[in-house]
Scaffold this active site. Structure first.
Site, short mmCIF file in Angstrom:
data_model
loop_
_atom_site.label_atom_id
_atom_site.label_comp_id
_atom_site.label_asym_id
_atom_site.label_seq_id
_atom_site.Cartn_x
_atom_site.Cartn_y
_atom_site.Cartn_z
N GLU A 127 -31.19 85.05 68.84
CA GLU A 127 -32.30 84.35 69.49
C GLU A 127 -33.01 83.47 68.47
O GLU A 127 -32.78 83.61 67.26
CB GLU A 127 -33.30 85.35 70.08
N GLY A 131 -32.20 86.59 64.58
CA GLY A 131 -30.85 86.34 64.11
C GLY A 131 -30.36 87.57 63.37
O GLY A 131 -29.85 88.51 63.96
N SER A 132 -30.59 87.58 62.05
CA SER A 132 -30.22 88.77 61.27
C SER A 132 -31.04 89.98 61.67
O SER A 132 -30.57 91.11 61.63
CB SER A 132 -30.40 88.48 59.77
N ILE A 157 -24.54 80.62 70.88
CA ILE A 157 -23.60 81.45 71.62
C ILE A 157 -22.23 80.78 71.72
O ILE A 157 -22.06 79.75 72.36
CB ILE A 157 -24.14 81.77 73.03
N GLN A 336 -10.60 69.67 46.03
CA GLN A 336 -10.55 69.15 44.65
C GLN A 336 -9.12 68.84 44.22
O GLN A 336 -8.85 67.80 43.60
CB GLN A 336 -11.17 70.17 43.69
N GLY A 339 -7.92 65.68 45.43
CA GLY A 339 -8.60 64.51 44.90
C GLY A 339 -9.24 63.67 46.00
O GLY A 339 -9.83 64.21 46.94
N GLY A 340 -9.11 62.36 45.91
CA GLY A 340 -9.70 61.48 46.92
C GLY A 340 -9.16 61.74 48.31
O GLY A 340 -9.89 61.62 49.31
N GLU A 363 -21.84 86.56 62.96
CA GLU A 363 -21.51 87.99 63.07
C GLU A 363 -21.96 88.77 61.83
O GLU A 363 -21.28 89.68 61.35
CB GLU A 363 -20.02 88.19 63.36
N SER A 366 -23.77 87.00 54.96
CA SER A 366 -23.33 87.70 53.75
C SER A 366 -24.43 88.59 53.20
O SER A 366 -24.16 89.67 52.66
CB SER A 366 -22.91 86.67 52.69
#
Length: 380
Positions: A127, A131-132, A157, A336, A339-340, A363, A366
Site C-alpha cells: 500500500e 510496503g516493507s 500490484i 561493461q 562496452g558501447g 517480495e 534486501s
C-alpha cells in the site's frame, strides 16, 4: 547434499529453455519498449503447465516440486523477466496460497482456472503506507455479517490489470493489529473495484503493474481465506515461498547476462585478440561465473528445504538477498564487457540490468531479508 537434477527436472529445464528462445526472445525488446503485456506468451505458458507447476493435478496443476519450478524460473528469466514474474506470482503467491490454505470450494472455483491460464492471479499486499511494514495495513474489510465491505488502495500490484482474481490483504479489526488482518478473494469486475493506470517502470516493463482502488466493495464471507484474523500469517507464509521464485528469477537474469557477455567476449576483438583473452575481462567472467554458481546453490537449497518440509524462511531469505545482488552486479559487468554496445538495446544486456534492480525490492527488500536472516541466526 546431492544437487544432481533428475531426468524429469532436466526435461523441464530444457522445455523452459526452448520456450524462452522460441517464444519469449522474439519481440522481447519491442514489448519492453512498448510496455506490452506478453498476453500470447502467458497463454501458451498456461497451456504447457507453467502457471500451476506445484499444484496437485486434481486441480489442473503439474504436480511438480519447488526445485523444478525454480529451474524453470531461471531459464525463462534469462530471456524475459517480464514474463517470468507472471509465472512467479501465479505459482508462488496465488496458486500455492490457495492450494495450501483455501477451502475446497475456493480451490474448485478459482485454483482450477489459475493453473491452466484460463485466468491469472494477483497478490495484493503493498500500500502507499505499507510496503516493507506490512503490518500497517490501511485497507479495511469491515465485517457486515454475511460479507465484508472493502475500502482502500493497493500499490505495485503485478498482473494488476490482467488478473481475473485478486488475493487482497486487509484490516478487519484495527485493535488486534496484525491478528486482525484477513485475506480475501476478490474477482475482477466486482462493483467498486477500480484499476489505476499502468505504472511506467524502469524494468520488467512488459509486466502489468497497477494501483488498485476498492470503494465499498462487497466481498462475500465465503471468499475469506482461512479463519478470521489469518490474513497476515497467510501473507507471510506465502511470501516466504515467493522469495524462492524471485531468487530464481534473479539467478536467471544474472545467468542470461553472463551468457551474453561470455559469447560477446569471444567474438569481440581488441589489440589483436578476442577480449576474453585480456585479463581485465577474463577476471570479470571468472567472478560472474563463481557468484552465479553460488547463487544457484542457495536457490536450490531453499527449494529443497521447502520440498523436504523443512523451515525455509532463512534459506529463502538468503537465496533472495544473495541472488538479487548477483543479478545487479552481473548485469552491470555484462554491460561493461559489451562496452558501447552494452548501452544499446539490441544487445539485451541493458534491459537485463534494468530488470535486475527490482529483484532487490519486490517480495521483500534486501533490507527486509537481512532482518529475517539476522533474527533467525540470533535465535539459533
Amino acid at each position: 547434499m546431492d544437487f544432481t537434477l533428475s531426468e524429469e527436472q532436466l526435461m523441464i529445464q530444457q522445455a523452459a529453455r526452448d520456450f524462452a528462445q522460441t517464444e519469449l526472445l522474439p519481440g522481447v525488446i519491442e514489448r519492453d519498449d512498448a510496455q506490452k503485456f506478453p498476453e500470447e506468451q502467458i497463454k501458451k505458458l498456461g497451456e504447457l503447465g507453467f502457471l500451476g507447476m506445484m499444484v496437485d493435478p486434481k486441480y489442473g496443476g503439474s504436480g511438480l516440486d519447488t526445485l523444478s519450478y525454480a529451474i524453470a524460473m531461471e531459464e525463462l528469466s534469462k530471456v524475459d523477466a517480464s514474463s517470468s514474474v507472471v509465472v512467479s506470482v501465479n505459482n508462488s503467491l496465488v496458486c500455492w496460497g490457495l492450494e495450501t490454505f483455501a477451502s475446497e470450494e475456493q480451490k474448485q472455483k478459482y485454483l482450477t482456472k489459475l493453473t491452466t491460464g484460463e485466468m491469472i492471479g494477483a497478490f495484493c499486499l503493498s500500500e502507499p503506507e505499507a510496503g516493507s511494514d506490512a503490518t500497517s495495513q490501511k485497507t479495511t474489510a469491515i465485517d457486515k455479517g454475511d460479507h465484508y465491505l472493502l475500502n482502500g488502495t493497493k500499490n505495485w500490484i503485478t498482473n494488476g490489470g490482467t488478473a481475473g482474481v485478486y488475493l487482497v490483504i486487509a484490516q478487519t479489526d484495527i485493535e488486534k493489529g496484525h491478528k486482525g488482518i484477513n485475506a480475501l478473494i476478490v474477482e475482477k469486475g466486482t462493483p467498486g473495484f477500480e484499476i489505476g493506470p499502468k505504472e511506467n517502470k524502469l524494468g520488467i516493463r512488459g509486466s502489468d503493474t497497477h494501483s488498485l482502488m476498492f470503494n465499498d466493495v462487497k466481498v462475500p464471507k465465503e471468499n475469506r481465506i482461512g479463519e478470521d484474523g489469518f490474513g497476515f500469517k497467510f501473507a507471510m507464509k506465502t511470501l516466504s515461498g515467493g522469495r524462492i521464485g524471485i531468487a530464481a528469477q534473479a539467478l536467471g537474469i544474472a545467468a542470461g547476462a553472463y551468457e551474453l557477455a561470455l559469447k560477446y567476449s569471444k567474438e569481440r576483438k581488441s589489440f589483436g585478440t578476442e577480449i576474453c583473452n585480456h585479463q581485465a575481462i577474463a577476471f570479470k567472467l571468472a567472478d560472474m561465473h563463481t557468484e552465479i554458481e553460488a547463487a544457484r546453490l542457495l536457490v536450490y537449497k531453499a527449494a529443497l528445504d521447502k520440498d523436504n518440509g523443512n523451515n525455509y524462511d532463512l534459506s529463502s531469505a538468503m537465496a533472495k538477498l544473495f541472488a538479487s545482488k548477483v543479478a545487479m552486479d552481473t548485469t552491470v559487468e555484462a554491460v561493461q564487457i559489451h562496452g558501447g554496445n552494452g548501452f544499446v538495446k539490441d544487445y539485451h544486456v541493458e534491459r537485463l540490468m534494468r530488470d535486475a534492480k527490482i529483484t532487490q525490492i519486490y517480495e521483500g527488500t534486501s533490507e527486509i531479508q537481512k532482518i529475517v536472516i539476522s533474527r533467525s541466526i540470533i535465535k539459533q
